[in-house]
Write a protein that holds these residues in place. Structure first.
Motif, PDB file in Angstrom:
ATOM      1  N   MET A 175       0.850  -1.196   0.000  1.00  0.00           N
ATOM      2  CA  MET A 175       0.000   0.000   0.000  1.00  0.00           C
ATOM      3  C   MET A 175       0.886   1.246   0.000  1.00  0.00           C
ATOM      4  O   MET A 175       1.797   1.368   0.810  1.00  0.00           O
ATOM      5  CB  MET A 175      -0.906   0.009   1.232  1.00  0.00           C
ATOM      6  N   SER A 176       0.621   2.162  -0.928  1.00  0.00           N
ATOM      7  CA  SER A 176       1.414   3.382  -1.018  1.00  0.00           C
ATOM      8  C   SER A 176       1.022   4.364   0.096  1.00  0.00           C
ATOM      9  O   SER A 176      -0.038   4.236   0.716  1.00  0.00           O
ATOM     10  CB  SER A 176       1.196   4.045  -2.384  1.00  0.00           C
ATOM     11  N   ASN A 177       1.886   5.352   0.312  1.00  0.00           N
ATOM     12  CA  ASN A 177       1.583   6.366   1.309  1.00  0.00           C
ATOM     13  C   ASN A 177       0.342   7.165   0.948  1.00  0.00           C
ATOM     14  O   ASN A 177      -0.469   7.530   1.822  1.00  0.00           O
ATOM     15  CB  ASN A 177       2.770   7.325   1.476  1.00  0.00           C
ATOM     16  N   LEU A 178       0.147   7.438  -0.359  1.00  0.00           N
ATOM     17  CA  LEU A 178      -1.020   8.196  -0.788  1.00  0.00           C
ATOM     18  C   LEU A 178      -2.306   7.420  -0.503  1.00  0.00           C
ATOM     19  O   LEU A 178      -3.287   7.989  -0.020  1.00  0.00           O
ATOM     20  CB  LEU A 178      -0.906   8.536  -2.272  1.00  0.00           C
ATOM     21  N   GLU A 179      -2.304   6.136  -0.793  1.00  0.00           N
ATOM     22  CA  GLU A 179      -3.490   5.322  -0.503  1.00  0.00           C
ATOM     23  C   GLU A 179      -3.764   5.282   0.990  1.00  0.00           C
ATOM     24  O   GLU A 179      -4.917   5.364   1.432  1.00  0.00           O
ATOM     25  CB  GLU A 179      -3.298   3.895  -1.028  1.00  0.00           C
ATOM     26  N   ARG A 180      -2.701   5.171   1.774  1.00  0.00           N
ATOM     27  CA  ARG A 180      -2.877   5.160   3.225  1.00  0.00           C
ATOM     28  C   ARG A 180      -3.485   6.481   3.718  1.00  0.00           C
ATOM     29  O   ARG A 180      -4.344   6.489   4.608  1.00  0.00           O
ATOM     30  CB  ARG A 180      -1.527   4.916   3.902  1.00  0.00           C
ATOM     31  N   ARG A 181      -3.082   7.574   3.121  1.00  0.00           N
ATOM     32  CA  ARG A 181      -3.618   8.874   3.517  1.00  0.00           C
ATOM     33  C   ARG A 181      -5.080   9.015   3.093  1.00  0.00           C
ATOM     34  O   ARG A 181      -5.889   9.596   3.828  1.00  0.00           O
ATOM     35  CB  ARG A 181      -2.765   9.987   2.907  1.00  0.00           C
ATOM     36  N   TYR A 182      -5.421   8.490   1.919  1.00  0.00           N
ATOM     37  CA  TYR A 182      -6.826   8.519   1.511  1.00  0.00           C
ATOM     38  C   TYR A 182      -7.687   7.688   2.465  1.00  0.00           C
ATOM     39  O   TYR A 182      -8.787   8.104   2.859  1.00  0.00           O
ATOM     40  CB  TYR A 182      -6.973   7.994   0.082  1.00  0.00           C
ATOM     41  N   ARG A 183      -7.203   6.542   2.842  1.00  0.00           N
ATOM     42  CA  ARG A 183      -7.981   5.684   3.742  1.00  0.00           C
ATOM     43  C   ARG A 183      -8.123   6.329   5.134  1.00  0.00           C
ATOM     44  O   ARG A 183      -9.167   6.196   5.783  1.00  0.00           O
ATOM     45  CB  ARG A 183      -7.327   4.306   3.856  1.00  0.00           C
ATOM     46  N   SER A 184      -7.093   7.039   5.566  1.00  0.00           N
ATOM     47  CA  SER A 184      -7.193   7.751   6.843  1.00  0.00           C
ATOM     48  C   SER A 184      -8.231   8.861   6.767  1.00  0.00           C
ATOM     49  O   SER A 184      -9.008   9.077   7.710  1.00  0.00           O
ATOM     50  CB  SER A 184      -5.825   8.336   7.227  1.00  0.00           C
ATOM     51  N   LEU A 185      -8.260   9.549   5.626  1.00  0.00           N
ATOM     52  CA  LEU A 185      -9.248  10.605   5.449  1.00  0.00           C
ATOM     53  C   LEU A 185     -10.660  10.044   5.432  1.00  0.00           C
ATOM     54  O   LEU A 185     -11.591  10.635   5.994  1.00  0.00           O
ATOM     55  CB  LEU A 185      -8.952  11.358   4.144  1.00  0.00           C
ATOM     56  N   LEU A 186     -10.839   8.893   4.816  1.00  0.00           N
ATOM     57  CA  LEU A 186     -12.170   8.287   4.712  1.00  0.00           C
ATOM     58  C   LEU A 186     -12.704   7.795   6.049  1.00  0.00           C
ATOM     59  O   LEU A 186     -13.886   7.461   6.156  1.00  0.00           O
ATOM     60  CB  LEU A 186     -12.136   7.118   3.720  1.00  0.00           C
ATOM     61  N   ARG A 187     -11.867   7.769   7.076  1.00  0.00           N
ATOM     62  CA  ARG A 187     -12.347   7.340   8.395  1.00  0.00           C
ATOM     63  C   ARG A 187     -13.322   8.328   9.023  1.00  0.00           C
ATOM     64  O   ARG A 187     -13.975   7.998  10.017  1.00  0.00           O
ATOM     65  CB  ARG A 187     -11.158   7.116   9.333  1.00  0.00           C
ATOM     66  N   VAL A 188     -13.401   9.545   8.459  1.00  0.00           N
ATOM     67  CA  VAL A 188     -14.410  10.480   8.970  1.00  0.00           C
ATOM     68  C   VAL A 188     -15.817  10.040   8.575  1.00  0.00           C
ATOM     69  O   VAL A 188     -16.807  10.513   9.151  1.00  0.00           O
ATOM     70  CB  VAL A 188     -14.147  11.913   8.461  1.00  0.00           C
ATOM     71  N   LEU A 189     -15.914   9.144   7.594  1.00  0.00           N
ATOM     72  CA  LEU A 189     -17.212   8.632   7.170  1.00  0.00           C
ATOM     73  C   LEU A 189     -17.670   7.546   8.139  1.00  0.00           C
ATOM     74  O   LEU A 189     -16.855   6.865   8.760  1.00  0.00           O
ATOM     75  CB  LEU A 189     -17.128   8.057   5.758  1.00  0.00           C
TER      76      LEU A 189
END
Length: 291
Positions: A1-15
């Motif tokens: 998993m790339s760093n960018l994907e990890r950051r997107y998944r962290s952002l999606l945790r607000v959902l």
């Protein structure tokens, strides 16, 4: 998993979890569809536009209204309705304050200096109430936020910051509920029903403008009475919103009771505590036991 994907998944945790369970993989795939550069995948971050869109989606899903969403849990629907009801109660409180301000200016001492132009901002809730019932929620939020600007300016003065913030707590919290609850997928409030509530807020505002302090106590008393009506009618949404509204009013009342020694405020505080802990609905009568 790339760093960018990890950051997107962290952002999606607000959902909410129920939304991510169905859409997270699809959304991550869309975000990463055109991001193929290795350097980009390791060092980039989600864009500001994407972040704003996800935060807006988080509000709409956590405070769901049922429109535009499928498989919405009942809990999310209830949460949204309670937040919207609390926002409307705060707007009615703003109508009360605005009316009291008008009466105070009209009935003021002729020898006093003319009121400053900034007092026009106090009329914002009256405008917000009318335009929200007509469905123009963005304009309503802007108008309702006018008195909040005055509150924030007052908070900038250190000698008044603590006391003013305590007394403005109900207005500030309910304004936040108004902004969050009435998102673009939320229903328009029922005008016919709320016009009666608005008329009552105006009458209390007249009382508050004529007899300083009496209007605030009347607001607390009406909150307790309305809480009882919601209990009798089994209106769980209104009952929950009124319980939270009563809890917000407790803070300034307790300050008046303990610091100023106001017995009336102390008595009303006891009633508001009762409104906070009051059951949301009557228990159904048990059927008679048959041998």
């Amino acid at each position: 998993m790339s760093n960018l994907e990890r950051r997107y998944r962290s952002l999606l945790r607000v959902l909410p979890r129920w939304y991510r369970a169905d859409r997270e993989e699809e959304m991550v795939g869309i975000f990463l569809a055109d991001r193929t550069d290795e350097l980009d995948l390791e060092h980039s971050w989600p864009g500001w536009g994407e972040t704003a869109a996800i935060l807006g989606l988080a509000v709409r899903t956590h405070l769901a209204a049922g429109a535009g969403l499928s498989s919405v849990p009942v809990k999310a629907m209830w949460r949204g309705e309670v937040v919207r009801a609390l926002g409307m109660l705060g707007l009615l409180l703003g109508v009360f304050y605005a009316t009291a301000a008008v009466v105070d200016v009209v009935a003021g001492d002729p020898g006093e200096p003319a009121p400053g132009w900034w007092r026009v901002l106090e009329l914002g809730p009256l405008v917000a109430f009318g335009v929200l019932l007509s469905g123009r929620r963005t304009l309503a939020k802007v108008a309702a936020g006018a008195p909040v600007v005055l509150s924030l300016v007052a908070l900038a003065q250190p000698e008044y910051a603590l006391a003013w913030s305590v007394f403005q707590l109900p207005s500030l919290v309910t304004f936040a509920c108004l902004c969050l609850g009435f998102h673009r997928e939320a229903p328009t409030p029922p005008a016919r029903r709320l016009l009666w509530w608005g008329g009552g807020a105006v009458l209390l505002g007249v009382l508050g403008g004529v007899a300083t302090g009496a209007g605030v106590l009347a607001v607390g008393l009406v909150t307790v009475l309305a809480r009882g009506v919601a209990f009798v009618r089994g209106d769980v949404v209104l009952g929950r919103a009124l319980s939270l509204f009563a809890a917000l009013q407790l803070v300034p009342l307790l300050l008046l009771a303990f610091v100023g020694g106001d017995v009336v405020s102390a008595g009303l505080g006891v009633l508001l505590v009762f409104a906070v802990v009051w059951p949301l609905r009557r228990r159904p009568k048990t059927a008679p036991h048959t041998p």
